[in-house]
Design a protein around this motif. Structure first.
Motif, PDB file in Angstrom:
ATOM      1  N   TRP A   1      -1.612   8.059   2.601  1.00 53.40           N
ATOM      2  CA  TRP A   1      -3.013   7.723   2.837  1.00 53.40           C
ATOM      3  C   TRP A   1      -3.674   8.729   3.778  1.00 53.40           C
ATOM      4  CZ3 TRP A   1      -5.709   3.410   0.855  1.00 53.40           C
ATOM      5  CH2 TRP A   1      -4.947   2.578   0.033  1.00 53.40           C
TER       6      TRP A   1
ATOM      7  N   PRO B   1       0.799  -1.239   0.000  1.00 52.54           N
ATOM      8  CA  PRO B   1       0.000   0.000   0.000  1.00 52.54           C
ATOM      9  C   PRO B   1       0.823   1.275   0.000  1.00 52.54           C
ATOM     10  CG  PRO B   1      -0.060  -1.055   2.147  1.00 52.54           C
ATOM     11  CD  PRO B   1       0.621  -2.012   1.235  1.00 52.54           C
TER      12      PRO B   1
ATOM     13  N   TRP C   1      -9.787   0.313   5.550  1.00 56.38           N
ATOM     14  CA  TRP C   1     -10.085  -1.020   5.015  1.00 56.38           C
ATOM     15  C   TRP C   1      -9.283  -1.312   3.751  1.00 56.38           C
ATOM     16  CZ3 TRP C   1     -12.484  -2.031   0.250  1.00 56.38           C
ATOM     17  CH2 TRP C   1     -12.780  -3.373   0.015  1.00 56.38           C
ATOM     18  N   ARG C   2      -9.207  -0.334   2.855  1.00 56.35           N
ATOM     19  CA  ARG C   2      -8.467  -0.533   1.610  1.00 56.35           C
ATOM     20  C   ARG C   2      -6.976  -0.719   1.871  1.00 56.35           C
ATOM     21  NH1 ARG C   2      -8.684  -2.906  -3.116  1.00 56.35           N
ATOM     22  NH2 ARG C   2      -7.347  -1.895  -4.670  1.00 56.35           N
ATOM     23  N   HIS C   3      -6.445   0.052   2.787  1.00 56.86           N
ATOM     24  CA  HIS C   3      -5.026  -0.080   3.131  1.00 56.86           C
ATOM     25  C   HIS C   3      -4.733  -1.453   3.723  1.00 56.86           C
ATOM     26  CE1 HIS C   3      -1.354   0.438   5.558  1.00 56.86           C
ATOM     27  NE2 HIS C   3      -1.008   1.356   4.668  1.00 56.86           N
TER      28      HIS C   3
ATOM     29  N   LEU D   1     -13.213   3.565   5.013  1.00 61.64           N
ATOM     30  CA  LEU D   1     -12.936   2.992   3.698  1.00 61.64           C
ATOM     31  C   LEU D   1     -11.439   2.993   3.390  1.00 61.64           C
ATOM     32  CD1 LEU D   1     -15.854   4.416   1.485  1.00 61.64           C
ATOM     33  CD2 LEU D   1     -15.484   2.042   2.186  1.00 61.64           C
TER      34      LEU D   1
END
Length: 213
Positions: free
Chosen positions: A53, A47, A97-99, A94
């Protein structure tokens, strides 16, 4: 136990063969192993830096606040003030969660490649370990401390360990017979003059001439 570390730099493991690997791992085996590792990194990249992020979440928050402000100017409605906190919480969840999905997908793929390589290399006393911030990812007991002490920038690396006991065992099998069992025979024997004269003196004998009458 000898070990050599290869870090993940710019979404690629350092695949430069070093002199520390000589005598333990050939260039061909090293390149084939790291080719599999880098192919897995290309397919499932990490990531990246957590700071990026965090900045992305902050940008989405600013966009939501700006849209809410414009909505209040043109409509004079306060419903956006109720929606804004939910929007900020939802975008944060979100991104988290994506990370996590990208991180787990990357780590599991590299661990799978390491297990495949170790299935054949462990026989030769070579072990590939996947470490994160200096800790072994295959050790589940250390993953709790890694999560609590994780930094904004995660450092991944491949650690190749060489067991010296294997080299000692292989050399012992190669030299199965100890050196004391062998006797060195010189090609040319050097005998001193005194010894040679003494030997010839013992071999002297009287010759008698026999005449036939």
């Amino acid at each position: 136990m000898k070990s050599v570390r290869f870090s993940l730099i710019n979404k690629k493991f350092d695949d430069q063969y070093t002199f520390d690997l000589q005598g333990y791992l050939s260039v061909q085996d090293f390149c084939s192993s790291f080719k599999l590792l880098n192919q897995s990194v290309f397919k499932n990249p990490p990531p990246g830096n957590k700071l990026v992020w965090v900045i992305a979440v902050w940008v989405f928050w600013m966009i939501g606040i700006t849209l809410n402000y414009l909505l209040w100017i043109f409509t004079k409605s306060s419903h956006g003030l109720v929606i804004l906190p939910f929007f900020m919480i939802l975008t944060t969840l979100l991104f988290i969660w994506r990370h996590r999905v990208l991180r787990q997908r990357f780590e599991l793929s590299i661990l799978s490649i390491c297990n495949r390589i170790n299935a054949t290399e462990n026989i030769r006393g070579i072990n590939y370990r996947f470490s994160k911030n200096g800790s072994d990812l295959s050790d589940l007991s250390k993953q709790v401390t890694m999560v609590s002490n994780s930094n904004l920038k995660t450092v991944y690396s491949i650690l190749i360990e060489f067991d010296d006991r294997y080299n000692a065992l292989s050399s012992q099998q190669f030299n199965r017979y100890p050196s004391v069992d062998f006797v060195t025979v010189p090609l040319y024997a050097h005998v001193s003059e005194k010894a040679s004269t003494a030997w010839t003196s013992t071999k002297q004998y009287d010759e008698k001439f026999i005449t036939h009458q």
